[in-house]
Design a protein around this motif. Sequence first.
Motif, short mmCIF file in Angstrom:
data_model
loop_
_atom_site.label_atom_id
_atom_site.label_comp_id
_atom_site.label_asym_id
_atom_site.label_seq_id
_atom_site.Cartn_x
_atom_site.Cartn_y
_atom_site.Cartn_z
N SER A 30 10.26 4.80 0.68
CA SER A 30 10.47 3.40 -0.39
C SER A 30 10.03 2.59 0.06
O SER A 30 9.88 1.24 -0.67
N ARG A 31 10.56 2.50 1.02
CA ARG A 31 9.96 1.08 2.57
C ARG A 31 9.14 0.76 2.48
O ARG A 31 8.33 -0.33 3.50
N SER A 32 8.15 1.35 2.42
CA SER A 32 6.83 1.54 2.66
C SER A 32 5.91 0.82 2.78
O SER A 32 5.70 0.67 1.08
N PHE A 33 5.10 -0.49 2.96
CA PHE A 33 3.92 -0.93 2.63
C PHE A 33 2.40 -1.49 3.79
O PHE A 33 2.94 -1.44 4.63
N TYR A 34 2.06 -1.87 2.59
CA TYR A 34 0.82 -2.67 2.98
C TYR A 34 0.28 -3.77 2.67
O TYR A 34 1.11 -4.61 1.95
N ALA A 35 -0.03 -4.56 3.92
CA ALA A 35 0.11 -6.19 4.09
C ALA A 35 -1.49 -7.38 4.30
O ALA A 35 -2.13 -6.53 4.98
N ASP A 43 -3.20 -16.33 1.40
CA ASP A 43 -1.98 -15.64 1.18
C ASP A 43 -1.83 -14.78 1.65
O ASP A 43 -2.91 -13.64 1.03
N GLU A 44 -0.94 -14.27 2.17
CA GLU A 44 -0.35 -12.98 2.50
C GLU A 44 0.01 -12.12 0.98
O GLU A 44 1.06 -12.74 0.17
N VAL A 45 -0.56 -11.24 1.08
CA VAL A 45 -0.27 -10.19 -0.52
C VAL A 45 0.19 -9.07 0.28
O VAL A 45 0.35 -7.81 1.58
N ARG A 46 1.65 -8.66 -0.07
CA ARG A 46 1.98 -7.28 -0.05
C ARG A 46 2.90 -6.30 -1.06
O ARG A 46 3.08 -6.83 -1.84
#
Length: 112
Positions: A30-35, A43-46
Amino acid sequence: MTTIKASCPCCGDVELTPKQVRLVVCTVKSRSFYAFDCPTCKDEVRKAAGEDVVALLVSGGVKVERWIIPGEALEDKTGPAISWDDVLDFALVLDSVEDLAAVAGGRSHRMV
């Protein structure tokens, strides 16, 4: 070259290359992400990355960064929160003892 389509909350749909996307896969799924940095507004999008998103990004050539969360970070925390007085008391103990291990182990200690 592969084109990855993503969306920026400000700019809408954007097109990215695999090198522009950061994929972090965590031991806690549940803590995996892409950015990515939006090519328009910068802007950084996560965003969260479920297993299907991870598979899609990997198949598109995005390199995976592995993130291992230590077990201690996942433990339930009980008891009262540490106060500023607790921190100051700890700093005073650090300044006043020669053998911190003896103090931590409950053995008698000699003051400096």
